[in-house]
Write a protein that holds these residues in place. Structure first.
Motif, mmCIF file in Angstrom:
data_model
loop_
_atom_site.group_PDB
_atom_site.id
_atom_site.type_symbol
_atom_site.label_atom_id
_atom_site.label_comp_id
_atom_site.label_asym_id
_atom_site.label_seq_id
_atom_site.Cartn_x
_atom_site.Cartn_y
_atom_site.Cartn_z
ATOM 1 N N SER A 197 -10.648 5.036 -2.413
ATOM 2 C CA SER A 197 -11.602 5.268 -3.378
ATOM 3 C C SER A 197 -11.956 6.461 -3.922
ATOM 4 O O SER A 197 -11.517 7.570 -3.296
ATOM 5 C CB SER A 197 -12.900 4.363 -2.911
ATOM 6 N N MET A 198 -12.657 6.501 -4.987
ATOM 7 C CA MET A 198 -12.911 7.909 -5.620
ATOM 8 C C MET A 198 -13.897 8.653 -4.761
ATOM 9 O O MET A 198 -13.793 10.168 -4.771
ATOM 10 C CB MET A 198 -13.619 7.670 -6.992
ATOM 11 N N SER A 199 -14.331 8.168 -3.726
ATOM 12 C CA SER A 199 -15.020 8.832 -2.732
ATOM 13 C C SER A 199 -14.398 9.407 -1.665
ATOM 14 O O SER A 199 -15.043 9.410 -0.346
ATOM 15 C CB SER A 199 -16.347 8.076 -2.440
ATOM 16 N N ASP A 200 -12.994 9.240 -1.642
ATOM 17 C CA ASP A 200 -12.090 9.594 -0.750
ATOM 18 C C ASP A 200 -12.352 8.749 0.636
ATOM 19 O O ASP A 200 -12.201 9.459 1.818
ATOM 20 C CB ASP A 200 -12.228 11.009 -0.258
ATOM 21 N N MET A 201 -12.392 7.585 0.531
ATOM 22 C CA MET A 201 -12.470 6.576 1.747
ATOM 23 C C MET A 201 -11.207 5.712 1.596
ATOM 24 O O MET A 201 -10.723 5.143 0.757
ATOM 25 C CB MET A 201 -13.526 5.687 1.445
ATOM 26 N N PRO A 202 -10.343 5.817 2.850
ATOM 27 C CA PRO A 202 -9.036 5.081 2.616
ATOM 28 C C PRO A 202 -9.543 3.497 2.636
ATOM 29 O O PRO A 202 -10.247 2.945 3.429
ATOM 30 C CB PRO A 202 -8.303 5.577 4.056
ATOM 31 N N LEU A 203 -8.704 2.906 1.642
ATOM 32 C CA LEU A 203 -9.008 1.455 1.324
ATOM 33 C C LEU A 203 -7.570 0.714 1.909
ATOM 34 O O LEU A 203 -7.887 -0.832 2.231
ATOM 35 C CB LEU A 203 -9.275 1.123 -0.081
ATOM 36 N N GLY A 204 -6.424 1.391 1.912
ATOM 37 C CA GLY A 204 -5.324 0.566 2.415
ATOM 38 C C GLY A 204 -4.138 1.455 1.897
ATOM 39 O O GLY A 204 -4.287 2.472 1.653
ATOM 40 N N PHE A 205 -2.921 0.706 1.925
ATOM 41 C CA PHE A 205 -1.809 1.202 1.547
ATOM 42 C C PHE A 205 -0.891 0.439 0.841
ATOM 43 O O PHE A 205 -0.922 -0.975 1.045
ATOM 44 C CB PHE A 205 -0.821 1.912 2.666
ATOM 45 N N GLY A 206 0.188 1.101 0.060
ATOM 46 C CA GLY A 206 1.106 0.247 -0.822
ATOM 47 C C GLY A 206 2.146 0.928 -0.991
ATOM 48 O O GLY A 206 2.517 2.102 -0.589
ATOM 49 N N VAL A 207 3.070 0.528 -2.052
ATOM 50 C CA VAL A 207 4.269 1.043 -2.431
ATOM 51 C C VAL A 207 4.271 1.323 -4.057
ATOM 52 O O VAL A 207 3.922 0.175 -4.772
ATOM 53 C CB VAL A 207 5.418 0.165 -2.048
ATOM 54 N N THR A 208 4.619 2.439 -4.484
ATOM 55 C CA THR A 208 4.417 2.678 -5.780
ATOM 56 C C THR A 208 5.434 1.720 -6.509
ATOM 57 O O THR A 208 6.706 1.778 -6.129
ATOM 58 C CB THR A 208 4.804 3.968 -6.209
ATOM 59 N N ALA A 209 5.299 1.206 -7.737
ATOM 60 C CA ALA A 209 6.197 0.549 -8.441
ATOM 61 C C ALA A 209 6.688 1.492 -9.513
ATOM 62 O O ALA A 209 7.929 0.824 -9.893
ATOM 63 C CB ALA A 209 5.176 -0.607 -9.404
ATOM 64 N N ARG A 210 6.164 2.528 -9.939
ATOM 65 C CA ARG A 210 6.771 3.371 -10.933
ATOM 66 C C ARG A 210 6.513 5.049 -10.153
ATOM 67 O O ARG A 210 5.436 5.215 -9.529
ATOM 68 C CB ARG A 210 6.134 3.390 -12.236
ATOM 69 N N ALA A 211 7.232 5.894 -10.835
ATOM 70 C CA ALA A 211 7.189 7.135 -10.606
ATOM 71 C C ALA A 211 5.825 7.920 -11.128
ATOM 72 O O ALA A 211 5.385 6.996 -12.224
ATOM 73 C CB ALA A 211 8.407 8.190 -10.716
ATOM 74 N N THR A 212 5.266 9.003 -11.096
ATOM 75 C CA THR A 212 4.254 9.506 -11.463
ATOM 76 C C THR A 212 4.397 9.764 -12.870
ATOM 77 O O THR A 212 3.566 9.506 -14.006
ATOM 78 C CB THR A 212 3.895 10.677 -10.742
ATOM 79 N N VAL A 213 5.682 10.128 -13.370
ATOM 80 C CA VAL A 213 5.895 10.421 -14.563
ATOM 81 C C VAL A 213 5.951 9.186 -15.587
ATOM 82 O O VAL A 213 5.701 9.168 -16.784
ATOM 83 C CB VAL A 213 7.430 11.007 -14.779
#
Length: 180
Positions: free
Chosen positions: A135-151
């Motif tokens: 979350s924006m308050s640095d609380m871990p909510l979960g995990f996943g896999v990126t669909a696209r690169a940052t660029v």
């Protein structure tokens, strides 16, 4: 509880390396003692060696769990991380994503993260890389896999999927009867 075989160890470490990279060594060689992975009924547990030695006095059928459940092996032999591993993965995560408050609830209900919900993302995150969602308050909510690169994310429209959902803390409520 038994030690993991070579194939099982490879599957677990490959999955963990997708999320924490070279920091994987910090899970095993910790300053507070030695830790290891053990298998009990297709579930992989992360346990201190001291606790493991003490558990030898308990019969296998009577032992429900020991340590932290990191995930389980499917019938086809694939390893799936559980949300219970989030505390350890978030400490050593290589790539992170922060989502806006309006995107937290859809993610916690099991939906993917859209570009409109993206707050920040670690620079140079490659495509199909494991990330921890905060979350924006640095609380871990979960995990996943990126669909696209940052660029590539900068060019997408707001309804495009950025992170494929893998696990979230809402699973504690949704899957409480099958999680442990």
């Amino acid at each position: 509880m038994r030690p993991l075989t070579e194939d099982e160890s490879r599957a677990v470490f490959e999955k963990l390396a997708n999320y924490i990279g070279k920091n994987l060594i910090h899970l095993i060689d910790r300053p507070d003692g030695a830790y290891c992975f053990r298998l009990q009924k297709d579930r992989v547990y992360y346990v201190s060696e001291e606790s493991m030695r003490l558990s030898i006095s308990v019969a296998r059928p009577n032992l429900v769990s020991l340590g932290t459940c990191f995930g389980k092996f499917s019938k086809s032999g694939k390893f799936k991380l559980h949300i219970t591993a989030l505390d350890y993965i978030s400490k050593y995560a290589k790539y992170k994503v922060w989502i806006k408050p309006n995107g937290e609830m859809p993610f916690l209900y099991g939906n993917h993260v859209l570009k409109a919900h993206l707050g920040r993302i670690t620079e140079d995150t490659p495509e199909h890389q494991g990330v921890v969602v905060y979350s924006m308050s640095d609380m871990p909510l979960g995990f996943g896999v990126t669909a696209r690169a940052t660029v590539d994310t900068r060019k997408l429209d707001p309804t495009s999927i950025i992170i494929f959902h893998q696990a979230d803390v809402g699973e504690y409520l949704r899957d409480e009867d099958t999680l442990f």
